[in-house]
Design a protein around this motif. Structure first.
Motif, mmCIF file in Angstrom:
data_model
loop_
_atom_site.group_PDB
_atom_site.id
_atom_site.type_symbol
_atom_site.label_atom_id
_atom_site.label_comp_id
_atom_site.label_asym_id
_atom_site.label_seq_id
_atom_site.Cartn_x
_atom_site.Cartn_y
_atom_site.Cartn_z
ATOM 1 N N ASP A 149 0.855 -1.188 0.000
ATOM 2 C CA ASP A 149 0.000 0.000 0.000
ATOM 3 C C ASP A 149 0.892 1.240 0.000
ATOM 4 N N VAL A 150 0.313 2.355 -0.355
ATOM 5 C CA VAL A 150 1.062 3.613 -0.378
ATOM 6 C C VAL A 150 1.561 3.929 1.034
ATOM 7 N N GLY A 151 2.840 4.280 1.114
ATOM 8 C CA GLY A 151 3.456 4.610 2.387
ATOM 9 C C GLY A 151 4.168 3.447 3.044
ATOM 10 N N PHE A 152 3.934 2.233 2.555
ATOM 11 C CA PHE A 152 4.576 1.050 3.115
ATOM 12 C C PHE A 152 5.918 0.796 2.437
ATOM 13 N N ASP A 153 6.794 0.071 3.142
ATOM 14 C CA ASP A 153 8.058 -0.336 2.546
ATOM 15 C C ASP A 153 7.798 -1.217 1.331
ATOM 16 N N ALA A 154 8.652 -1.078 0.326
ATOM 17 C CA ALA A 154 8.523 -1.877 -0.892
ATOM 18 C C ALA A 154 9.149 -3.259 -0.675
ATOM 19 N N ASP A 155 8.548 -3.998 0.260
ATOM 20 C CA ASP A 155 8.952 -5.370 0.579
ATOM 21 C C ASP A 155 7.878 -6.301 0.043
ATOM 22 N N PHE A 156 8.196 -7.079 -0.970
ATOM 23 C CA PHE A 156 7.207 -7.989 -1.507
ATOM 24 C C PHE A 156 7.877 -9.142 -2.237
ATOM 25 N N VAL A 157 7.061 -10.151 -2.526
ATOM 26 C CA VAL A 157 7.558 -11.347 -3.217
ATOM 27 C C VAL A 157 6.608 -11.683 -4.353
ATOM 28 N N LEU A 158 7.181 -12.050 -5.489
ATOM 29 C CA LEU A 158 6.413 -12.472 -6.649
ATOM 30 C C LEU A 158 6.292 -13.988 -6.619
ATOM 31 N N LEU A 159 5.054 -14.483 -6.634
ATOM 32 C CA LEU A 159 4.782 -15.917 -6.558
ATOM 33 C C LEU A 159 4.207 -16.438 -7.866
ATOM 34 N N ASP A 160 4.480 -17.714 -8.147
ATOM 35 C CA ASP A 160 3.795 -18.358 -9.262
ATOM 36 C C ASP A 160 2.504 -18.984 -8.741
ATOM 37 N N ASN A 161 1.844 -19.758 -9.567
ATOM 38 C CA ASN A 161 0.543 -20.312 -9.192
ATOM 39 C C ASN A 161 0.625 -21.365 -8.090
ATOM 40 N N ASN A 162 1.832 -21.858 -7.830
ATOM 41 C CA ASN A 162 2.022 -22.867 -6.783
ATOM 42 C C ASN A 162 2.696 -22.301 -5.547
ATOM 43 N N GLN A 163 2.673 -20.986 -5.420
ATOM 44 C CA GLN A 163 3.277 -20.274 -4.290
ATOM 45 C C GLN A 163 4.789 -20.485 -4.190
ATOM 46 N N ASN A 164 5.429 -20.690 -5.325
ATOM 47 C CA ASN A 164 6.886 -20.678 -5.366
ATOM 48 C C ASN A 164 7.353 -19.235 -5.564
ATOM 49 N N ALA A 165 8.407 -18.865 -4.865
ATOM 50 C CA ALA A 165 8.920 -17.497 -4.969
ATOM 51 C C ALA A 165 9.728 -17.334 -6.253
ATOM 52 N N LEU A 166 9.344 -16.365 -7.075
ATOM 53 C CA LEU A 166 10.057 -16.072 -8.316
ATOM 54 C C LEU A 166 11.053 -14.924 -8.135
ATOM 55 N N ALA A 167 10.710 -13.964 -7.296
ATOM 56 C CA ALA A 167 11.586 -12.818 -7.030
ATOM 57 C C ALA A 167 11.171 -12.195 -5.711
ATOM 58 N N THR A 168 12.149 -11.705 -4.965
ATOM 59 C CA THR A 168 11.891 -11.078 -3.670
ATOM 60 C C THR A 168 12.512 -9.698 -3.645
ATOM 61 N N TYR A 169 11.741 -8.726 -3.210
ATOM 62 C CA TYR A 169 12.179 -7.335 -3.160
ATOM 63 C C TYR A 169 12.208 -6.845 -1.710
ATOM 64 N N VAL A 170 13.326 -6.261 -1.310
ATOM 65 C CA VAL A 170 13.447 -5.623 -0.004
ATOM 66 C C VAL A 170 13.745 -4.142 -0.246
ATOM 67 N N LEU A 171 12.835 -3.289 0.217
ATOM 68 C CA LEU A 171 12.942 -1.836 -0.010
ATOM 69 C C LEU A 171 13.128 -1.510 -1.481
ATOM 70 N N GLY A 172 12.414 -2.269 -2.323
ATOM 71 C CA GLY A 172 12.433 -2.032 -3.761
ATOM 72 C C GLY A 172 13.564 -2.692 -4.518
ATOM 73 N N ASN A 173 14.496 -3.307 -3.815
ATOM 74 C CA ASN A 173 15.637 -3.958 -4.457
ATOM 75 C C ASN A 173 15.409 -5.456 -4.582
ATOM 76 N N ASN A 174 15.590 -5.980 -5.785
ATOM 77 C CA ASN A 174 15.431 -7.412 -6.019
ATOM 78 C C ASN A 174 16.654 -8.133 -5.430
ATOM 79 N N ILE A 175 16.439 -8.860 -4.318
ATOM 80 C CA ILE A 175 17.564 -9.521 -3.647
ATOM 81 C C ILE A 175 17.786 -10.937 -4.186
ATOM 82 N N THR A 176 16.981 -11.346 -5.169
ATOM 83 C CA THR A 176 17.133 -12.692 -5.716
ATOM 84 C C THR A 176 17.853 -12.682 -7.050
ATOM 85 N N GLU A 177 18.240 -11.512 -7.545
ATOM 86 C CA GLU A 177 18.950 -11.446 -8.828
ATOM 87 C C GLU A 177 20.396 -11.889 -8.650
#
Length: 376
Positions: free
Chosen positions: A348-376
């Motif tokens: 949501d607006v104002g929140f830290d850009a911490d999120f994870v991109l999941l596929d349909n089986n809840q496998n993590a495809l990419a993880t972002y901490v403060l907007g930075n992709n830490i899985t690259e």
């Protein structure tokens, strides 16, 4: 410079949205809308709030009790980041005061260095119950003293958690811990119901790995499990790996406990993210991996090889919990427990850009901490 992400589907923590564009500036979400931006990076999958794990002993081959350094903490956090965890609470299990001091120094340095994902520390022990010690080393289990209080009172450790047995720590000492800014959890305890409730009245607000290493619920003595399920405002960690808790027990706890008060935890050990089959443990023991189960060479369960993406998947598939609620159990609820509800656990607006991109089986495809992709 602003960063834009265009995502097929987003779970904000409250609702699912389609075709969402996020604007990120200085690690924060500053816009959330549906307008297309030509320069936006396109992400295919489901973007969800980053997972928050309050009980992580190791990962990526690293074990906090074996090495108390910022590099160890970075390895642990990075390994769990591959599975969607954007915040971990590195957990030191029962050990000597010398190791506790080294662990505190490493945490302070990691926080100062802004190691992604490390916001605090969880001391699981050493003030535990011998009958419920589990795999913890008996020789280090002890009462609380000024030496430990000096560690717990430090102001450079970020978020602080301590798991203790309330039958072995006085109500006054629990109050003192709370006054030091420590979140007190009850665990590895053989306390009766009244003792557990007195600890909660003194300021304890959590239960470590519900059902495991705690006095059971019975007809004439509700025990610590009974206190955990009865108490409305406390939180419970739950290990959903198929080994620590029977699915029926987990379902019963989720349906009984106040909504929002059960959070997924891993109790993860070094093999997470590796193919390692064993590692050295206390007292000359070895922890042996058999499939997705860990046991000490003396037989006890010894943490897990669970990651948070798998915990979410297991919660959906084996506990019949909806995906949105399982995601909240992995992100929104632990954020609230840690007092981070205004910055983490939601998209949501104002929140830290911490999120994870999941596929349909809840496998993590990419993880972002403060907007930075830490899985690259």
């Amino acid at each position: 410079m602003a960063q834009f992400l265009q995502v097929d589907r987003v779970f904000t923590g409250t609702e699912f949205l389609n075709n969402v564009t996020l604007k990120i500036e200085q690690g924060k979400i500053t816009e959330l809308g549906h307008d297309s931006v030509e320069s936006a990076q396109k992400l295919n999958g489901l973007l969800v709030p980053g997972f928050i794990d309050v009980q992580v002993n190791g990962g990526g081959g690293a074990f906090f009790n074996a090495e108390q350094t910022p590099s160890c903490l970075h390895k642990i956090a990075h390994s769990h980041g591959q599975f969607g965890s954007t915040v971990v609470m590195p957990t030191l299990i029962t050990d000597s005061i010398e190791v506790m001091n080294k662990a505190a120094d490493a945490i302070a340095q990691a926080i100062n260095d802004k190691v992604p994902g490390v916001l605090g520390v969880h001391f699981e022990g050493p003030h535990l119950s011998l009958p419920k010690k589990g795999t913890h080393s008996e020789k280090f289990i002890r009462g609380i003293s000024e030496a430990e209080f000096a560690v717990y009172a430090r102001q450079d450790l970020g978020l602080k958690m301590v798991t203790l047995a309330p039958e072995n720590v006085s109500v006054n000492d629990i109050k003192r811990l709370v006054d030091c800014g420590v979140k007190v959890c009850l665990g590895h305890t053989n306390a009766d119901f009244d003792t557990a409730m007195a600890a909660l009245d003194a300021g304890a607000d959590g239960f470590t790995h519900l059902f495991n290493a705690m006095s059971a619920f019975t007809s004439r003595e509700p025990g610590v499990v009974g206190a955990a399920l009865w108490h409305n405002t406390s939180w419970c960690g739950l290990i959903v790996d198929g080994h620590h808790v029977h699915p029926a027990s987990a379902k019963l706890a989720i349906s009984t406990k106040s909504k929002g008060k059960i959070m997924l935890v891993t109790d993860a050990m070094p093999p997470v993210g590796t193919d390692d089959t064993e590692f050295d443990f206390f007292d000359g023991r070895t922890v042996i991996r058999t499939g997705d189960r860990l046991n000490s060479s003396t037989g006890e369960l010894a943490g897990s090889v669970l990651d948070m993406a798998s915990a979410v998947r297991n919660t959906v598939n084996t506990l019949d919990i909806s995906l949105d609620e399982a995601l909240r159990m992995a992100s929104t609820y632990p954020a609230e427990y840690l007092g981070l509800e205004k910055s983490k656990g939601k998209i949501d607006v104002g929140f830290d850009a911490d999120f994870v991109l999941l596929d349909n089986n809840q496998n993590a495809l990419a993880t972002y901490v403060l907007g930075n992709n830490i899985t690259e």
